[in-house]
Design a protein around this motif. Structure first.
Motif, PDB file in Angstrom:
ATOM      1  N   SER A  17       0.812  -1.219   0.000  1.00 39.87           N
ATOM      2  CA  SER A  17       0.000   0.000   0.000  1.00 39.87           C
ATOM      3  C   SER A  17       0.847   1.272   0.000  1.00 39.87           C
ATOM      4  N   SER A  56      -4.049  -3.982  -2.684  1.00 42.16           N
ATOM      5  CA  SER A  56      -3.216  -3.778  -1.499  1.00 42.16           C
ATOM      6  C   SER A  56      -3.419  -4.900  -0.479  1.00 42.16           C
ATOM      7  N   GLN A  57      -4.508  -5.678  -0.629  1.00 45.85           N
ATOM      8  CA  GLN A  57      -4.787  -6.805   0.264  1.00 45.85           C
ATOM      9  C   GLN A  57      -5.344  -7.962  -0.571  1.00 45.85           C
ATOM     10  N   ARG A  66      -6.376  -1.276  -6.432  1.00 48.09           N
ATOM     11  CA  ARG A  66      -5.656  -0.051  -6.076  1.00 48.09           C
ATOM     12  C   ARG A  66      -5.226   0.710  -7.318  1.00 48.09           C
TER      13      ARG A  66
END
Length: 110
Positions: A17, A56-57, A66
């Motif tokens: 991130s 990001s996850q 993202r």
């Protein structure tokens, strides 16, 4: 993930991130170059369109990317270009790759 035709490919990957936009662009370039090379080496065919989504996850919904990029083979006739490869908004086209670093789905902090 094949996307309808063997010459089209969708790639999903994770990016920290804290990665800057410039670093994300380099990540996209690396992924696209690797996919083009691997696909040709394994199948002796050229990829025409590659969608790359960075998350990001790992457990986010598909729409919560993202950043994304779309590679379109410059030799692909405009009549064969899939609608999903036509990015608008603040997307930036550099060469054969269009980058989008603003996802309207996650703009509200999701």
């Amino acid at each position: 993930m094949p996307a309808g035709r063997k010459e089209w490919l969708t790639v999903k990957a994770l990016a920290d991130s804290g990665t800057t936009l410039q670093e994300l662009q380099r990540v996209f370039e690396w992924i696209i170059a690797e996919m083009l090379d691997d696909y040709y080496r394994l199948s002796r065919r050229q990829l025409r369109v590659i969608w790359v989504y960075l998350y990001s996850q790992p457990d986010l919904r598909p729409a919560c990317w993202r950043a994304m990029a779309v590679y379109v083979d410059p030799r692909l006739p405009a009549t064969q270009l899939p609608d999903a490869a036509r990015l608008g908004g603040d997307a930036v086209k550099i060469g054969a790759i269009t980058y989008d670093f603003t996802n309207p789905v996650t703009a509200g902090g999701e």
